[in-house]
Every structure is written in structure tokens, then in C-alpha cells.
Design a protein around this motif. Structure first.
Motif, PDB file in Angstrom:
ATOM      1  N   VAL A  58       4.548  -6.512  -3.474  1.00 17.69           N
ATOM      2  CA  VAL A  58       3.457  -7.069  -2.672  1.00 17.69           C
ATOM      3  C   VAL A  58       2.126  -6.756  -3.364  1.00 17.69           C
ATOM      4  O   VAL A  58       1.723  -5.592  -3.443  1.00 17.69           O
ATOM      5  N   ASN A  59       1.468  -7.786  -3.866  1.00 20.08           N
ATOM      6  CA  ASN A  59       0.167  -7.584  -4.514  1.00 20.08           C
ATOM      7  C   ASN A  59      -0.946  -7.374  -3.496  1.00 20.08           C
ATOM      8  O   ASN A  59      -1.860  -6.564  -3.708  1.00 20.08           O
ATOM      9  N   ASN A  60      -0.876  -8.110  -2.398  1.00 22.63           N
ATOM     10  CA  ASN A  60      -1.895  -8.032  -1.346  1.00 22.63           C
ATOM     11  C   ASN A  60      -1.222  -7.654  -0.034  1.00 22.63           C
ATOM     12  O   ASN A  60      -0.360  -8.395   0.454  1.00 22.63           O
ATOM     13  N   HIS A  61      -1.592  -6.489   0.498  1.00 17.75           N
ATOM     14  CA  HIS A  61      -0.939  -6.031   1.720  1.00 17.75           C
ATOM     15  C   HIS A  61      -1.078  -7.065   2.834  1.00 17.75           C
ATOM     16  O   HIS A  61      -2.066  -7.796   2.920  1.00 17.75           O
ATOM     17  N   GLY A  62      -0.047  -7.119   3.670  1.00 21.93           N
ATOM     18  CA  GLY A  62      -0.023  -8.075   4.764  1.00 21.93           C
ATOM     19  C   GLY A  62       0.590  -9.411   4.417  1.00 21.93           C
ATOM     20  O   GLY A  62       0.624 -10.310   5.264  1.00 21.93           O
ATOM     21  N   THR A  63       1.109  -9.553   3.200  1.00 26.24           N
ATOM     22  CA  THR A  63       1.625 -10.856   2.760  1.00 26.24           C
ATOM     23  C   THR A  63       3.129 -10.851   2.506  1.00 26.24           C
ATOM     24  O   THR A  63       3.657 -11.813   1.951  1.00 26.24           O
ATOM     25  N   LEU A  64       3.826  -9.798   2.890  1.00 28.67           N
ATOM     26  CA  LEU A  64       5.264  -9.736   2.626  1.00 28.67           C
ATOM     27  C   LEU A  64       5.995 -10.941   3.193  1.00 28.67           C
ATOM     28  O   LEU A  64       6.906 -11.483   2.550  1.00 28.67           O
ATOM     29  N   ILE A  85       1.424  -1.947   1.368  1.00 33.57           N
ATOM     30  CA  ILE A  85       1.911  -2.565   2.602  1.00 33.57           C
ATOM     31  C   ILE A  85       1.094  -2.063   3.784  1.00 33.57           C
ATOM     32  O   ILE A  85       0.569  -0.950   3.765  1.00 33.57           O
ATOM     33  N   ASP A  86       0.967  -2.902   4.808  1.00 36.52           N
ATOM     34  CA  ASP A  86       0.275  -2.491   6.025  1.00 36.52           C
ATOM     35  C   ASP A  86       1.186  -2.711   7.227  1.00 36.52           C
ATOM     36  O   ASP A  86       2.365  -3.063   7.083  1.00 36.52           O
ATOM     37  N   ILE A  87       0.641  -2.544   8.423  1.00 35.92           N
ATOM     38  CA  ILE A  87       1.469  -2.612   9.628  1.00 35.92           C
ATOM     39  C   ILE A  87       2.016  -4.016   9.858  1.00 35.92           C
ATOM     40  O   ILE A  87       3.091  -4.191  10.454  1.00 35.92           O
ATOM     41  N   ASP A  88       1.332  -5.052   9.382  1.00 33.80           N
ATOM     42  CA  ASP A  88       1.867  -6.410   9.490  1.00 33.80           C
ATOM     43  C   ASP A  88       3.144  -6.560   8.663  1.00 33.80           C
ATOM     44  O   ASP A  88       4.079  -7.260   9.071  1.00 33.80           O
ATOM     45  N   ASP A  89       3.170  -5.919   7.500  1.00 35.58           N
ATOM     46  CA  ASP A  89       4.376  -5.955   6.682  1.00 35.58           C
ATOM     47  C   ASP A  89       5.519  -5.211   7.362  1.00 35.58           C
ATOM     48  O   ASP A  89       6.682  -5.645   7.311  1.00 35.58           O
ATOM     49  N   ILE A  90       5.201  -4.085   8.004  1.00 35.27           N
ATOM     50  CA  ILE A  90       6.217  -3.345   8.752  1.00 35.27           C
ATOM     51  C   ILE A  90       6.764  -4.201   9.887  1.00 35.27           C
ATOM     52  O   ILE A  90       7.969  -4.207  10.159  1.00 35.27           O
ATOM     53  N   ALA A  91       5.886  -4.948  10.558  1.00 32.39           N
ATOM     54  CA  ALA A  91       6.324  -5.827  11.645  1.00 32.39           C
ATOM     55  C   ALA A  91       7.316  -6.859  11.132  1.00 32.39           C
ATOM     56  O   ALA A  91       8.308  -7.187  11.800  1.00 32.39           O
ATOM     57  N   SER A 114       9.970   3.613  -1.098  1.00 31.82           N
ATOM     58  CA  SER A 114       9.605   4.795  -1.873  1.00 31.82           C
ATOM     59  C   SER A 114       8.589   4.510  -2.966  1.00 31.82           C
ATOM     60  O   SER A 114       7.915   5.422  -3.448  1.00 31.82           O
ATOM     61  N   GLU A 115       8.464   3.255  -3.389  1.00 28.99           N
ATOM     62  CA  GLU A 115       7.482   2.890  -4.400  1.00 28.99           C
ATOM     63  C   GLU A 115       6.377   2.018  -3.813  1.00 28.99           C
ATOM     64  O   GLU A 115       5.663   1.326  -4.533  1.00 28.99           O
ATOM     65  N   ALA A 116       6.250   2.068  -2.498  1.00 24.94           N
ATOM     66  CA  ALA A 116       5.179   1.354  -1.805  1.00 24.94           C
ATOM     67  C   ALA A 116       4.137   2.354  -1.319  1.00 24.94           C
ATOM     68  O   ALA A 116       4.416   3.549  -1.167  1.00 24.94           O
ATOM     69  N   LYS A 117       2.932   1.876  -1.087  1.00 23.53           N
ATOM     70  CA  LYS A 117       1.848   2.701  -0.580  1.00 23.53           C
ATOM     71  C   LYS A 117       1.328   2.087   0.710  1.00 23.53           C
ATOM     72  O   LYS A 117       0.991   0.908   0.753  1.00 23.53           O
TER      73      LYS A 117
END
Length: 303
Positions: A58-64, A85-91, A114-117
Motif C-alpha cells: 500500500v503506497n497510500n494509506h486508506g487505499t487497500l 495502513i490506517d483504520i480504513d484499511d483495517i476495516a 509485520s512489514e506494515a506501519k
């Protein structure tokens, strides 16, 4: 189309999951006798399950959600996500695991972050509702996560983001089928009931060589039944501070080296270890593992 009016008692439709052919959710929601089903999930009959690990950056968080093909959303069972990643990606990940009233079939059972921030997207906390458990979830720039996988009963294993510093209340509450969790070396705090009702948890991988004294967030069944895997050379530290665990096993040296990561420019050294995991007070000839204030570990060679 079968008239479902008398198929099942109305009161039970809140608890049952109705599986329908892919693309027919709206049709069932508008049909007699089927409109009251709360959980409707689609079955993809054209594509088999994907059992190989699928890795997405994911280059831009929220776009997964834009990076996963529509058919993969139903069929991926093992997913690795890298990048921010952000909470939208978790959703979206939760939806792939069949949570929160998702129309996905929910075959995702293993998630590797493990390789995400984790980052804060600046929005209001996300409301998750699963298995009658509802709460607001969020993630912060400094690695704090709250309630991110509450009620995710389909998940079997989770590896948390590399910058995780705090696992908040109810983060895994109700993950009744979770068997394995991996905690990064940056982790310093786990709040109470973070793993409440994770009754099948049998493998805990902790990469922090200096565990904190607080272990009150584990359940009694974890102490007796789970195996705690710890960095090479840190057995004594865990036996002292997490003494209630019956089974503590050191990982090999290769795991200790592999877990080394890059520190931020302004991070300060807080601890130093030899290659075998023994804590040292000054630079020692050979390979040194240096832990920094941002939770990262760096491997350096000292002449």
C-alpha cells in the motif's frame, strides 16, 4: 425463488448467516421472507479459495480496498500487507474476514502486517460491530491500536504492524478461533482484556528482548496452554517478568537477526545485546544488536 416466510423463526434471523450466490445479495434482501436476515454473505462459486500467501503493498494509506480484485476479496485466505495502513484499511481487512455485516464470504483467516506501519488518518474512530460486540476502533501515528480486531472470529493468526507500541483494550476481544499472534519488538504495553475470550490461542511470538513487568492482560488459559516464543537469549528476562507462562521457548539466532530493523534518525540507543541475546553495557567486538527509543533494533558490527 423460494418464499422464505416460514423457513426460519424471525427472531433467529439476527443470529443466522444467510449464504447466497455472488451478486444476489440485493435480490435476497428484497424477497419475501428473506429481508430480515442481518448477516448475508455471498458465495463465489466460480473461483476456488486462494491458499497461497497474497502480498499487497500500500503506497497510500486508506487505499487497500482499491488494490484487491473483487474476486480476491472473497477467496483470499492468507494476506500480507506492507506499506502504510490506517483504520480504513483495517476495516477492509475485517470485511475480507467476514466481519461487520460484510457481504464478502469471509475466507480470510491469516493476516500478516509485520512489514506494515500503522498511521492515523485523522478521521473519527471507526465503529466496528460484530457478534453483538460494538466499539470504536482507531490507530495512531505512534503505534497505538484499539479494538482493531474485536469479534473477528474467522481469524486464525495475526502478525501486528512493525511500529505497534500499544495493544489497547478489546483489540482481539472475542477472537475465539485465533491460535497465533505475533508481537513486534516495538511493543511496550498491552492493556487489559486485549485478548479476552481468545480461548484457542496456543502460540504467542514476542520479539521484544526486554519484556515489561505487566502481564495482567493474558488470560489464565494462555498461561497454561499457550507457548510463548521469545528472542534468543531473553528466556531469563521473560521467565522473571512473565513468570506465569508455563511454556516459554527461545527462538533461534536467525530469528533474532531477522527481526532487526532500521531506526529513525532521532532515535536514541536504550539497550545493547550480543548476537546471542545477552545484554551488554558497551560496544563489544563482533555483531551488536542495538535497541533504540523508537522500538527498532539495528544490527551493527563492532571492530
Amino acid at each position: 425463488m423460494i418464499d422464505g416466510t416460514h423457513l426460519i423463526q424471525t427472531g433467529l434471523r439476527d443470529d443466522c448467516t444467510l449464504y447466497v450466490p455472488q451478486g444476489r445479495t440485493d435480490f435476497y434482501r428484497g424477497a419475501d421472507g428473506w429481508t430480515d436476515f442481518y448477516n448475508v454473505k455471498e458465495i463465489d462459486t466460480t473461483n476456488p479459495l486462494i491458499t497461497d500467501l497474497v502480498t499487497i503493498h500500500v503506497n497510500n494509506h486508506g487505499t487497500l480496498s482499491t488494490l484487491v480484485d473483487s474476486w480476491q476479496r472473497h477467496n483470499v485466505t492468507r494476506l500480507k500487507v506492507t506499506g502504510e495502513i490506517d483504520i480504513d484499511d483495517i476495516a477492509f481487512i475485517r470485511a475480507m474476514a467476514g466481519c461487520d455485516g460484510s457481504t464478502f464470504t469471509g475466507n480470510l483467516t491469516h493476516i500478516d502486517l509485520s512489514e506494515a506501519k500503522m498511521v492515523d488518518n485523522g478521521k473519527q474512530p471507526f465503529f466496528f460491530l460484530e457478534n453483538n460486540m460494538g466499539t470504536y476502533a482507531k490507530m495512531t501515528d505512534n503505534g497505538e491500536c484499539y479494538s482493531i480486531f474485536i469479534g473477528a472470529r474467522n481469524l486464525l493468526s495475526v502478525k501486528l504492524p512493525s511500529n505497534t507500541t500499544l495493544i489497547g483494550y478489546y483489540s482481539f476481544y472475542g477472537c475465539t478461533n485465533l491460535t497465533s499472534v505475533t508481537l513486534p519488538q516495538s511493543l511496550t504495553t498491552i492493556q487489559s482484556q486485549a485478548f479476552y475470550e481468545c480461548n484457542n490461542l496456543t502460540s504467542i511470538y514476542s520479539y521484544n528482548p526486554s519484556p515489561s513487568l505487566d502481564e495482567g492482560w493474558w488470560e489464565k488459559s494462555h498461561y497454561a496452554d499457550a507457548t510463548l516464543y521469545v528472542p534468543y537469549g531473553s528466556y531469563d528476562a521473560y521467565r522473571k517478568n512473565w513468570y506465569m507462562f508455563t511454556h516459554i521457548v527461545e527462538m533461534d539466532k536467525a530469528d533474532a537477526i531477522h527481526s532487526a530493523s532500521t531506526s529513525t534518525p532521532d532515535a536514541k540507543e536504550v539497550a545493547r545485546f550480543s548476537i546471542n541475546g545477552t545484554r551488554i553495557t558497551a560496544p563489544t567486538p563482533g555483531i551488536n544488536l542495538i535497541k533504540y527509543s523508537d522500538g527498532s533494533v539495528r544490527k551493527v558490527f563492532v571492530k
